[in-house]
Write a protein that holds these residues in place. Structure first.
Motif, short mmCIF file in Angstrom:
data_model
loop_
_atom_site.label_atom_id
_atom_site.label_comp_id
_atom_site.label_asym_id
_atom_site.label_seq_id
_atom_site.Cartn_x
_atom_site.Cartn_y
_atom_site.Cartn_z
N PRO B 100 0.79 -1.26 -0.14
CA PRO B 100 0.04 -0.03 -0.09
C PRO B 100 0.77 1.39 0.10
O PRO B 100 1.81 1.19 1.09
CB PRO B 100 -0.71 -0.08 1.36
N GLY B 101 0.60 2.12 -0.92
CA GLY B 101 1.03 3.27 -0.75
C GLY B 101 0.16 4.35 0.11
O GLY B 101 -0.48 3.91 0.79
N SER B 102 0.37 5.66 0.19
CA SER B 102 -0.82 6.28 1.12
C SER B 102 -1.99 6.09 0.79
O SER B 102 -2.93 5.86 1.68
CB SER B 102 -0.35 7.82 1.04
N ASP B 103 -2.32 5.93 -0.49
CA ASP B 103 -3.68 5.81 -1.00
C ASP B 103 -3.98 4.64 -1.91
O ASP B 103 -5.06 4.17 -1.63
CB ASP B 103 -3.97 7.09 -1.80
N ARG B 104 -2.99 4.17 -2.92
CA ARG B 104 -3.37 3.20 -3.62
C ARG B 104 -1.95 2.27 -3.57
O ARG B 104 -0.86 2.77 -3.24
CB ARG B 104 -3.62 3.69 -4.94
N SER B 105 -2.04 1.08 -4.16
CA SER B 105 -0.90 0.22 -4.47
C SER B 105 -0.76 0.23 -6.07
O SER B 105 -1.54 0.87 -6.71
CB SER B 105 -1.12 -1.14 -3.93
N LEU B 106 0.46 -0.11 -6.22
CA LEU B 106 0.66 -0.26 -7.74
C LEU B 106 -0.21 -1.20 -8.71
O LEU B 106 -0.53 -0.89 -9.71
CB LEU B 106 2.28 -0.91 -7.85
N GLU B 107 -0.65 -2.16 -8.00
CA GLU B 107 -1.58 -2.98 -8.38
C GLU B 107 -3.07 -2.41 -8.82
O GLU B 107 -3.57 -2.52 -9.90
CB GLU B 107 -1.84 -4.25 -7.54
N GLN B 108 -3.35 -1.42 -7.99
CA GLN B 108 -4.67 -0.94 -7.96
C GLN B 108 -4.40 0.30 -9.13
O GLN B 108 -5.29 0.37 -9.93
CB GLN B 108 -5.05 -0.14 -6.81
N ALA B 109 -3.40 0.83 -9.35
CA ALA B 109 -2.73 1.87 -10.19
C ALA B 109 -3.13 1.14 -11.53
O ALA B 109 -3.42 1.76 -12.58
CB ALA B 109 -1.65 2.54 -9.86
N ARG B 110 -2.45 -0.01 -11.71
CA ARG B 110 -2.37 -0.57 -12.88
C ARG B 110 -3.74 -0.93 -13.33
O ARG B 110 -4.14 -0.80 -14.69
CB ARG B 110 -1.61 -2.15 -12.59
N ALA B 111 -4.63 -1.29 -12.47
CA ALA B 111 -6.11 -1.77 -13.09
C ALA B 111 -6.63 -0.38 -13.36
O ALA B 111 -7.47 -0.45 -14.28
CB ALA B 111 -6.88 -2.21 -11.80
N ASP B 112 -6.07 0.84 -13.02
CA ASP B 112 -6.59 2.30 -13.45
C ASP B 112 -6.01 2.54 -14.48
O ASP B 112 -6.34 3.79 -15.11
CB ASP B 112 -6.54 3.11 -12.28
N GLY B 113 -5.07 1.90 -15.12
CA GLY B 113 -4.48 2.13 -16.41
C GLY B 113 -2.90 2.66 -16.35
O GLY B 113 -2.30 2.86 -17.34
N ALA B 114 -2.39 2.50 -15.20
CA ALA B 114 -0.93 2.80 -15.06
C ALA B 114 -0.13 1.64 -15.76
O ALA B 114 -0.64 0.54 -15.65
CB ALA B 114 -0.43 3.04 -13.69
N SER B 115 1.13 2.11 -16.30
CA SER B 115 1.85 0.97 -17.02
C SER B 115 2.91 0.34 -15.93
O SER B 115 3.71 1.13 -15.48
CB SER B 115 2.50 1.81 -17.97
N VAL B 116 2.75 -0.80 -15.41
CA VAL B 116 3.58 -1.45 -14.46
C VAL B 116 3.70 -2.90 -14.98
O VAL B 116 2.66 -3.65 -15.13
CB VAL B 116 2.63 -1.62 -13.21
N ARG B 117 5.05 -3.01 -15.24
CA ARG B 117 5.31 -4.44 -15.61
C ARG B 117 6.33 -4.93 -14.62
O ARG B 117 7.13 -4.64 -14.07
CB ARG B 117 5.93 -4.31 -17.16
N VAL B 118 5.83 -6.58 -14.28
CA VAL B 118 6.79 -7.08 -13.41
C VAL B 118 7.82 -7.74 -14.19
O VAL B 118 7.59 -8.62 -15.01
CB VAL B 118 5.97 -8.41 -12.58
N PHE B 119 9.15 -7.84 -13.66
CA PHE B 119 10.23 -8.68 -14.18
C PHE B 119 10.33 -9.81 -12.85
O PHE B 119 10.36 -9.64 -11.92
CB PHE B 119 11.28 -7.77 -14.31
N TYR B 120 11.10 -10.81 -13.54
CA TYR B 120 11.75 -11.84 -12.80
C TYR B 120 12.99 -11.13 -12.48
O TYR B 120 13.62 -11.20 -11.34
CB TYR B 120 11.85 -13.22 -13.54
N SER B 121 13.84 -10.82 -13.24
CA SER B 121 15.13 -10.31 -13.25
C SER B 121 15.03 -8.76 -13.95
O SER B 121 14.67 -8.62 -15.00
CB SER B 121 16.32 -11.13 -14.01
N PRO B 122 15.83 -7.99 -12.87
CA PRO B 122 15.94 -6.51 -13.61
C PRO B 122 16.64 -6.56 -14.64
O PRO B 122 16.43 -5.53 -15.61
CB PRO B 122 16.52 -5.86 -12.40
#
Lengths: 93, 375
Positions: B100-122
């Motif tokens: 959780p951030g102060s208001d939202r998590s990355l996951e919630q922001a992604r559902a709202d359209g933010a570009s968030v991509r998960v890597f196994y390795s950086p």
């Protein structure tokens, strides 16, 4: 997050990368963090980077210690330890 | 050679070690001993294999701040989300998604359209950035030394390849400054540390010498197979009984006394120590890693002119006290009801290595905290 698995290096590529294998599964990784990686080395892979080389002799030595512990346990006790009851009059300080 | 994993999971050896632990507990007599592990993978392994049940009643093993995701301030998530709003594509380890951030998590922001991509390795970001050269990529650089080394290698590789569309938002941290803070905290009264496995692979077993020699704490580096952890705990109790605290390396198949010098050099080239906030512990001097001046243009906070500032923590969440080992996860009023891995309130329940998540998944507390959850 710091969980890492031992895998065997099967190929080293010129750009600092390599291929490792564990039980038939192969994966491309980075080898930048090792001084002198070699094919056949067992390396600890974390987040796609080899972070250290596993010392097979030390691993075998510690496994042997554990095997010895297991054998001693079987020979001397022969049965399961009651983990709740505290042994009395045993153990030295 | 037998399969490595099997060699460290021999049940009869575990019984022998459990018996030794019982003997040591008896030998300690009235003395109560408090040990701390500071490694998320130890936290998980201890919970998964039920190793706390094998400890004598006068020995307590608490989980310290060993999960880098869990100690990340919500303000860091806020900053990352701001960067996404400014058009950045965020690249992250998966366990950051639901923090959780102060208001939202990355996951919630992604559902709202933010570009968030998960890597196994950086290192994957190198390919993503090359494939989309007109998109600004931001790597969420969270982790302790084990991860700081790969992130350092990544930053140096970004520079070498001249990639201009990748930057890093750093909340990277180092473990010894946190131990420095814990060891002088009278509320904690830790007798010994079960030192982390793969952090130690980078920094070396010798890094713990001050805690033994200056602070009189027993220190044992242990791997995270069940036998490693039991064996490490035996070694800690033996040290305490002898009254001779020192640094013992029981993970010598991987950890060298001096650590991985190549990795240390990469970290020293890419990063500089900075004061950093730890959730629950406050700001700890020189415990964070920021990009070195020569790589400052790779710093997303500078590139996007959005410095990371302190965020708002849910006041009912006692993640901070859990991280310091002051309370067990079940001591938090939110634990299990309503805070669960599916609906986490704090980072200790989010990360798979968090104390609360581990206690929830594997602990008995689950049976009483709620009903009807199946795995």
């Amino acid at each position: 997050m710091c969980l890492a698995v031992p895998m065997t290096v099967v190929e080293i590529t010129p750009d600092g990368g390599g291929v490792v294998e564990l039980e038939g599964v192969r994966r491309s990784i980075r080898l930048d963090l090792l001084e002198a990686p070699g094919v056949g080395d067992i390396v600890i892979v974390h987040a796609g980077y080899a972070i250290e080389t596993l010392d097979a002799d030390e691993a075998e030595a510690r496994m042997a210690l554990f095997r010895q512990l297991a054998q001693t346990y079987e020979r001397e006790l022969g049965g399961p330890v009651d983990l709740v009851a505290r042994p009395r009059g045993e153990g030295g300080g | 050679m037998m399969r490595l994993v099997d060699g460290f999971r021999q049940p009869r050896a575990a019984k022998a070690l459990a018996q030794r632990l019982a003997e040591l507990g008896a030998a300690l007599g009235e003395r109560r001993v408090r040990l701390m592990e500071v490694c998320g993978s130890h936290t998980m392994a201890i919970a998964r294999h039920g190793l706390r049940d094998l400890l004598p009643p006068n020995v307590t093993l608490v989980s310290g701040p060993g999960c880098p995701v869990c100690v990340t301030d919500p303000g860091y998530v806020d900053a990352a989300l701001d960067l996404a709003e400014r058009g950045a594509r965020l690249a992250t380890f998966g366990d950051m998604l639901r923090v959780p951030g102060s208001d939202r998590s990355l996951e919630q922001a992604r559902a709202d359209g933010a570009s968030v991509r998960v890597f196994y390795s950086p290192a994957q970001v190198l390919e993503w950035a090359a494939a989309e050269p007109d998109q600004p990529w931001v790597v969420l650089a969270v982790g302790f030394e084990t991860t700081a080394a790969p992130l350092a290698a990544l930053a140096l590789e970004i520079r070498r390849r001249g990639l201009s569309n990748v930057s890093l938002l750093t909340a990277t941290k180092t473990v010894p400054p946190a131990l420095d803070a814990l060891v002088v905290d009278p509320a904690l009264a830790i007798d010994g540390f079960l030192c982390p496995a793969h952090v130690s692979a980078i920094i070396g077993a010798e890094a713990y010498r001050p805690y033994a020699e200056e602070h009189g704490r027993a220190c044992v580096v242990a791997g995270f197979e069940p036998l490693d952890i039991l064996d490490g705990t035996v070694a800690l109790l033996e040290q305490l009984l002898r009254g001779e605290p020192r640094v013992e390396n029981r993970y010598d198949r991987v950890v060298k006394p001096e650590g991985n010098r190549t990795a240390q050099r990469a970290i020293a080239r890419a990063f500089v120590p900075v004061d950093a906030p730890w959730r629950g512990l406050g700001v700890i001097p020189e415990s964070g890693l920021a990009l070195a001046p020569e790589l400052a243009d790779l710093d997303a906070a500078i590139r996007f002119e959005r410095p990371v500032t302190a965020g708002r923590v849910n006041p009912a969440c006692r993640c901070g006290d859990v991280l310091k080992g002051i309370i067990a996860p079940s001591g938090c009023a939110l634990f299990g009801k309503p805070c669960t891995p599916d609906r986490p309130f704090g980072p200790c329940m989010v990360s798979s290595e968090g104390s609360c998540a581990a206690a929830w998944r594997y602990g008995r507390a689950r049976a009483t905290a709620t009903t009807g959850r199946t795995e």
